[in-house]
Design an enzyme around this catalytic site. Structure first.
Site, short mmCIF file in Angstrom:
data_model
loop_
_atom_site.label_atom_id
_atom_site.label_comp_id
_atom_site.label_asym_id
_atom_site.label_seq_id
_atom_site.Cartn_x
_atom_site.Cartn_y
_atom_site.Cartn_z
CG ASP A 174 -2.30 0.48 0.99
OD1 ASP A 174 -2.43 1.55 0.38
OD2 ASP A 174 -3.25 -0.19 1.41
CG ASP A 179 -4.85 5.70 1.00
OD1 ASP A 179 -5.70 4.83 1.20
OD2 ASP A 179 -4.83 6.80 1.60
CD GLU A 207 -9.05 4.47 -1.63
OE1 GLU A 207 -9.97 4.15 -0.87
OE2 GLU A 207 -8.20 5.32 -1.32
CG HIS A 252 -9.18 -1.38 4.28
ND1 HIS A 252 -8.97 -1.33 2.91
CD2 HIS A 252 -8.78 -0.19 4.76
CE1 HIS A 252 -8.47 -0.15 2.60
NE2 HIS A 252 -8.33 0.56 3.70
CG ASP A 253 -11.59 2.06 3.41
OD1 ASP A 253 -11.08 1.99 4.55
OD2 ASP A 253 -11.01 2.55 2.43
O1 ISL Z 1 -15.61 8.08 0.70
C1 ISL Z 1 -15.09 7.17 0.15
C2 ISL Z 1 -15.44 6.79 -1.23
O2 ISL Z 1 -16.51 7.51 -1.74
C3 ISL Z 1 -14.13 6.40 0.91
O3 ISL Z 1 -14.33 5.03 0.83
C4 ISL Z 1 -12.72 6.77 0.58
O4 ISL Z 1 -12.30 6.04 -0.51
C5 ISL Z 1 -11.83 6.45 1.72
O5 ISL Z 1 -12.19 7.17 2.83
C6 ISL Z 1 -10.37 6.63 1.38
O6 ISL Z 1 -9.79 5.49 1.86
C7 ISL Z 1 -8.42 5.34 1.98
O7 ISL Z 1 -7.77 6.45 2.56
C8 ISL Z 1 -8.09 6.72 3.92
C9 ISL Z 1 -8.07 5.48 4.80
O8 ISL Z 1 -8.72 5.78 6.02
C10 ISL Z 1 -8.76 4.31 4.15
O9 ISL Z 1 -8.66 3.17 4.97
C11 ISL Z 1 -8.13 4.12 2.82
O10 ISL Z 1 -8.58 2.98 2.14
C12 ISL Z 1 -7.06 7.71 4.39
O11 ISL Z 1 -5.77 7.22 4.16
#
Ligand code: ISL
Ligand code: CA
Length: 563
Positions: A98, A199, A256, A332-333
């Protein structure tokens, strides 16, 4: 279409904190993963994407990095990591790390220096602004509630943080920052890793001037996504990253990218000058919410199959021959896939297999999130005190404590949407704490572990696990599953999602009954074929059955080869 190993691969995501604890401190770790590699080998996945394992004060479970070149002490050491990489490679499993470079921890030495003084050499590594009329520099709202700005006494200015105040946004306008990022990427790539998951990589370029978001309500802070998602210099920065780093290695890169359209994705992933192999899009993640963006986890709405078809079909067709899809239903989100898109009650096993059929039969690289392969479900903690996710905790504080919302109205939303749904410990067996730890886990296990666990799955030839194993093997044996073009059938059917995949003269028919009903499937008459051979199904199917007319069972999934 060009062939590539990362198009043919199946990726498995590990959230290390919740995977397997080797030393009884209640926290999953690298040596825990090492002990479970044969499980992954057995499943058959080609690639592991490891959520962050770098040194971090864990304000956001490792997505707040304080040292990019070291391992979080709770997870192990760099030597453990080296061993993990070697053991993965020995099993033919590649490792994708990541990369979290939109922001760093406020405890990263760059930020510690940056906040010292306005003329510190590291000042410009971050986004500092003076206040405006005694308030924040603009009205943007953080993903984790409140303002995106934190006032810092030492120098009397505010710094930008799209996420928590311990996740300070890096200033990508500064070429030195970009150089640092490229250096650390090379450092890991030269250790032999096989790629990066990046990310929120489409948030690194902010609109100059950082304008206020339009006021749409009397709320103090507003969603400013249009000023930091797919910003003006994004493609330039990623083009530079490609020239400087990515093009020198044969790797999988997945961005992402919340808020991307298929057109954005083509710009990011096309074979001529796209910087990345693929991106994660979020349109299907927003279907069961009143709003997308940072609001997708603040409401629950019933989604319709027609909407899922529309989104997925558009992504399939718009990227065909133009870019490459990544296919996922959870991570994981996100909530657990079977709870969200299937059924975690009576038809849990059938529904989990149907969803697996879906993700492995679409065009794109499938991603499996840990526990998905045994049908792990959402959890519903009664008390907010059992939630660990900073997003959930902050949202509860904002809505209930500050704004007086009835907690009984918010808890169902948290049960459906909290990121902790995906973060309860992996359920290995039916012993205490689901066999995840001999100690006290950092977050409670899902109480359904006595029935849903890996030991049970491995002992049952009809388990979800073996169904995944078969799909992964089929995908390796059938290039049409990887490269074939996608065509939707029965566009308007409210319960059945059916499509074909075609590669030259090879054609597959995929039939998915997305619900508890028993709808009739009628094959469109323009689909001509000689013989139909069943490739995989989640119910027993009589070989003599005439596929032109079928009565489907709840959550039934079938794939045929049409000869
Ligand atoms: O709001 C979103 C999509 O419409 C969220 O899923 C967004 O993608 C997410 O909050 C971003 O995620 C990533 O970055 C964050 C971290 O908390 C997440 O775990 C990670 O996957 C900040 O680094
Ligand atoms: Ca541990």
């Amino acid at each position: 279409m060009k062939k590539a190993w990362w198009k043919e691969a199946v990726v498995y995501q590990i959230y290390p904190r919740s995977f397997y604890d080797s030393n009884g401190d209640g926290i999953g770790d690298l040596r825990g993963i090492l002990q479970k590699l044969d499980y992954l080998k057995d499943l058959g996945v080609d690639v592991v994407w490891l959520s962050p394992v770098y040194q971090s004060p864990n304000d956001d479970n490792g997505y707040d990095i304080s040292d990019y070149r070291n391992i979080m002490a709770e997870f192990g050491t760099l030597a453990d990591w080296e061993e993990l990489l070697a053991e993965m490679h020995a099993r033919g499993i590649r490792l994708v790390m990541d990369l979290v470079v939109n922001h760093t921890s406020d405890e990263h030495p760059w930020f510690v220096a940056s906040r010292q003084s306005q003329d510190n050499p590291y000042r410009d590594y971050y986004v500092w602004r003076p206040g405006r009329d005694g308030r924040e520099p603009n009205n943007w709202r953080s993903f984790f509630s409140g303002s995106t700005w934190q006032y810092d006494d030492a120098t009397g200015e505010y710094y930008l943080h799209l996420f928590s105040k311990k996740q300070a946004d890096l200033n990508w306008e500064n070429p030195k920052v970009r150089g640092e990022v490229y250096d650390l990427m090379r450092w890991w790539l030269d250790k032999g890793i096989d790629g990066f998951r990046m990310d929120v990589i489409n948030m690194i370029s902010k609109t100059p001037g950082l304008p206020d978001a339009p006021a749409t309500s009397d709320a103090r802070y507003q969603w400013g996504g249009e000023y930091f998602i797919n910003g003006p210099r994004l493609l330039e920065f990623l083009g530079e990253m490609r020239r400087e780093v990515l093009s020198q290695y044969d790797i999988l890169t997945v961005g992402e990218t919340p808020g991307v359209s298929p057109q954005d994705a083509v710009a990011l992933t096309n074979e001529d000058d796209g910087a990345l192999s693929m991106v994660f899009q979020f349109e299907h993640m927003d279907l069961d919410a009143d709003q997308g963006g940072d609001g997708s986890r603040r409401s629950v709405r019933r989604w319709q199959l027609s909407e899922l078809k529309e989104v997925m079909t558009r992504w399939q067709k718009d990227l065909e021959g133009q870019g490459w899809n990544s296919i996922y239903l959870t991570n994981h989100d996100q909530p657990r896939a079977v709870s969200r898109f299937g059924d975690d009650g009576a038809y849990r096993v059938e529904a989990a297999k149907l969803l697996a059929t879906f993700t492995h039969l679409l065009q794109g690289t499938p991603y499996i999130y840990q526990g998905e392969e045994i049908g792990m479900t959402n959890v519903a903690f009664i008390s907010i005190d059992d939630y660990r996710d900073i997003e959930t905790v902050n949202m509860y504080h904002e809505l209930v404590v500050e704004q007086g919302m009835d907690p009984l109205a918010l808890l169902p939303v948290i049960h459906a949407k909290s990121r902790d749904n995906a973060r309860t410990p992996f359920q290995w067996d039916d012993s205490a704490q689901a066999g995840f730890t001999t100690g006290t886990p950092w977050i409670k296990v899902n109480p359904n572990y006595p029935a849903i666990n890996a030991r049970q799955a491995l002992a049952d030839p009809n388990s979800i696990f073996y169904y995944y194993q078969k799909l992964i093997r089929l995908r390796r044996e059938n290039p049409v599953m990887v490269y074939g073009s996608y065509d939707l059938l029965l566009d308007d059917h409210p319960e059945i999602y059916a499509f074909t995949r075609t590669l030259d003269s090879d054609r597959l028919l995929v039939i998915l009954n997305f619900g508890q009903g028993t709808p009739e499937f009628a094959l469109p008459t323009d689909i001509s074929y000689g013989a139909a051979a069943l490739l995989i199904s989640n119910y027993a199917v009589a070989p003599t059955e005439d596929i032109r007319h079928l009565t489907l069972r709840p959550y039934e999934a079938r794939v045929y080869r049409l000869g």
